[in-house]
Design a protein around this motif. Sequence first.
Motif, PDB file in Angstrom:
ATOM      1  N   GLY A  79      -7.627   0.543   5.402  1.00 57.37           N
ATOM      2  CA  GLY A  79      -7.348  -0.013   4.084  1.00 57.37           C
ATOM      3  C   GLY A  79      -6.425  -1.215   4.150  1.00 57.37           C
ATOM      4  N   SER A  85       0.818  -1.206   0.000  1.00 52.40           N
ATOM      5  CA  SER A  85       0.000   0.000   0.000  1.00 52.40           C
ATOM      6  C   SER A  85       0.855   1.260   0.000  1.00 52.40           C
ATOM      7  CB  SER A  85      -0.928   0.007   1.224  1.00 52.40           C
ATOM      8  OG  SER A  85      -1.726   1.171   1.243  1.00 52.40           O
ATOM      9  N   GLU A 106      -7.281  -5.180   3.160  1.00 52.95           N
ATOM     10  CA  GLU A 106      -6.478  -5.994   2.243  1.00 52.95           C
ATOM     11  C   GLU A 106      -6.005  -7.287   2.899  1.00 52.95           C
ATOM     12  OE1 GLU A 106      -5.690  -5.550  -0.998  1.00 52.95           O
ATOM     13  OE2 GLU A 106      -7.098  -3.867  -0.998  1.00 52.95           O
ATOM     14  N   GLY A 133      -2.057   8.118   1.247  1.00 51.63           N
ATOM     15  CA  GLY A 133      -3.144   7.281   0.770  1.00 51.63           C
ATOM     16  C   GLY A 133      -3.279   5.956   1.487  1.00 51.63           C
ATOM     17  N   THR A 134      -2.354   5.632   2.350  1.00 52.57           N
ATOM     18  CA  THR A 134      -2.410   4.379   3.104  1.00 52.57           C
ATOM     19  C   THR A 134      -3.098   4.624   4.440  1.00 52.57           C
ATOM     20  OG1 THR A 134      -0.406   3.493   2.080  1.00 52.57           O
ATOM     21  CG2 THR A 134      -1.039   2.575   4.211  1.00 52.57           C
ATOM     22  N   SER A 190       2.192   1.647  -3.552  1.00 54.98           N
ATOM     23  CA  SER A 190       1.225   1.977  -4.599  1.00 54.98           C
ATOM     24  C   SER A 190       0.419   3.246  -4.297  1.00 54.98           C
ATOM     25  CB  SER A 190       0.256   0.810  -4.808  1.00 54.98           C
ATOM     26  OG  SER A 190      -0.491   0.547  -3.631  1.00 54.98           O
ATOM     27  N   ARG A 191       0.146   3.517  -3.027  1.00 55.39           N
ATOM     28  CA  ARG A 191      -0.714   4.644  -2.673  1.00 55.39           C
ATOM     29  C   ARG A 191       0.025   5.769  -1.966  1.00 55.39           C
ATOM     30  NH1 ARG A 191      -3.642  -0.027  -1.289  1.00 55.39           N
ATOM     31  NH2 ARG A 191      -5.479  -0.362  -2.600  1.00 55.39           N
TER      32      ARG A 191
END
Length: 206
Positions: A38, A25, A42, A33-34, A28-29
């Motif tokens: 979230g 995460s 996952e 964004g993590t 990618s984010r």
Amino acid sequence: MAGERGRRPGNPQTRELILSKAVASFVSRGYPGTTIRGVAREAAVDPALVMHFFGSKDGLFDAAIKKSMPVALLVEAFEGDEEHLAERLVTRYLHLWEDPSHGPTFAAVLHAAAASPAAADLLKDLMRRELLTPLAGRLSRDHPEIRGLFAASQMMGVAMMRYVLKVDPLASMPVHLVARTVTPGIQRYLTGALSLEEITGTASAR
């Protein structure tokens, strides 16, 4: 209960699964964004379990850095004579950035440090404890901590320009050419003649 909802229980394997999802995460984010929720989603666990293992988002990020950053591989480059220390260190560092299994994580960590003071503090603590202090212990010249810091700053600057911002022509140069160009400057920081007395005197006076 969490187990009754089909969630995973709190065991070491679950902790590793959460951590692997957190690393993915952050890569990618990014840091902003993590989220705890979230990552929990996952990993198919309750958010409270993530908090149980890591305490906070910063604790999760700290653990993710330690898991995903190949610190031991960089420290291995410290072994050997000082005369070729920069060559070993720069070559290893750039090759890790080029590695698709490590480069994206490095980039995510730098992005996170730029976006969050808390993430920056965690990265600084890790670098000082796991990299700069061991490197200073290998140097025989004066002011080894400051020498290591100057070397690290140049290496991180090269990585930022080449791999994160992707500024050409640096971004498209062959890696061996980048290493050959950067190494002499790093070696000078580590073992060359530097006028550090004024710097240390100024720092002591503050």
